[in-house]
Enzyme design. Sequence first.
Site, mmCIF file in Angstrom:
data_model
loop_
_atom_site.group_PDB
_atom_site.id
_atom_site.type_symbol
_atom_site.label_atom_id
_atom_site.label_comp_id
_atom_site.label_asym_id
_atom_site.label_seq_id
_atom_site.Cartn_x
_atom_site.Cartn_y
_atom_site.Cartn_z
ATOM 1 N N MET A 1 0.846 -1.178 0.000
ATOM 2 C CA MET A 1 0.000 0.000 0.000
ATOM 3 C C MET A 1 0.883 1.229 0.000
ATOM 4 S SD MET A 1 -3.026 -1.122 2.517
ATOM 5 C CE MET A 1 -1.904 -1.726 3.761
ATOM 6 N N ASP A 132 2.859 -2.533 8.097
ATOM 7 C CA ASP A 132 2.701 -2.720 6.652
ATOM 8 C C ASP A 132 4.062 -3.009 6.033
ATOM 9 O OD1 ASP A 132 1.253 -2.635 4.124
ATOM 10 O OD2 ASP A 132 2.306 -0.753 3.757
ATOM 11 N N ILE A 133 4.409 -4.281 5.986
ATOM 12 C CA ILE A 133 5.688 -4.722 5.424
ATOM 13 C C ILE A 133 5.385 -5.632 4.242
ATOM 14 C CG2 ILE A 133 7.759 -6.113 5.839
ATOM 15 C CD1 ILE A 133 7.691 -5.128 8.745
ATOM 16 N N GLU A 134 5.743 -5.196 3.044
ATOM 17 C CA GLU A 134 5.403 -5.957 1.837
ATOM 18 C C GLU A 134 6.656 -6.396 1.088
ATOM 19 O OE1 GLU A 134 2.298 -3.898 -0.384
ATOM 20 O OE2 GLU A 134 1.713 -2.858 1.455
ATOM 21 N N GLN A 135 7.698 -6.675 1.858
ATOM 22 C CA GLN A 135 8.981 -7.028 1.259
ATOM 23 C C GLN A 135 9.084 -8.533 1.003
ATOM 24 O OE1 GLN A 135 11.987 -5.175 3.951
ATOM 25 N NE2 GLN A 135 10.258 -3.921 4.578
#
Length: 372
Positions: A1, A132-135
Amino acid sequence: MEGLLGGGGRARLFLAPPLLLALHLRLGSGACPCQDPALCSPITATRDFEVFIFDVGGKDWKFYNWTQITTVATFGKYDPDLMCYAHSKGSRVVLKGDVSVKAIVDPAVRKAWINQQVDLAKTQYMDGINIDIEQEVIQFSDEYYALTALVKETTEAFHKEIPGSQVTFDIAWTPECIDKRCYNYTGIADSCDFVFVMSYDEQSQVWTECIARANAPYNQTLAGYDRYICMGIDPKKLVMGIPWYGYDYTCLNLSKDHVCSILKIPFRGAPCSDAAGRQFPYKIIMDRVNSSLSGILWDEQQKAPYLEYKDSRGAFHQVWFDNPRSISLKAAYVKEHGLRGIGMWNSNCLDYSGGSVAQEQTEAMWNALTPN
């Protein structure tokens, strides 16, 4: 996001530099910024149904449907007026949390980051944090275990230091290593208050035909929840995220039966992706309806609306988005399967200008979150 609208984990914020942290501390320290000092007290009540929203800044929040909202995740600049107003409505306001997964393998870095977030929440009178971690994370790697530990330790610290606070984590629309995010989903869900399922950007990796598709196809979206529940995650730990934005694709070819071929833009191993399109908020898409070639069309298989138009250069476009009709179908699943709630990325995507048409469209989108 990330970015203007969302998705894909293409940009990152890591540990705040000391000077930036000091600035945040000064902004939130001292006297309560609310006219009523009681509004600086943490929200501790838990409601049966969660409506979890993301605010990315500005003053749109003044026009939200506050009869529904339970939590506001602030992804824009800190706004004490928003905090005070949300608290007056009994709604939580939570921080955004992001950190490098490689860095948090070191327990000392994890502890320092967590302490930093707790201090920031206290000085800004916040009610928790949305991580919010999208790694990319390889399954059973050091980062895999460190991420689960981060969620557990963050939850413990917030619950201890800010009684009644809420810790949540954003997960992909399905647990099957989307965008190479191979997380310990059951461990993470167990370790925090609940998870927010990002049921959008579902074309971030396209392995089949390179054509425009719905941002969040109905059957594909619900299959993701079925998989999470089959893994043993309690439905009461799952909040369904839906998109209030869509994708505008330029068609290399648009067939008579509405198949739009798109550029091949790879992402994290897949040959095609939604990066071939551009994200637009719902309000912009609605402005385009009257000038489109098609008006709003409906794809019965994906249970999603779309429209088609020709640009000034003569190129055809296909725009896929969600509207009250498609959202209501997904919201019905939330109630039927006893999920914790629903929410959207992001709440700023609607037209709050106050015109009669805009007001009608905006009310319909809010109402679709909780159909009768």
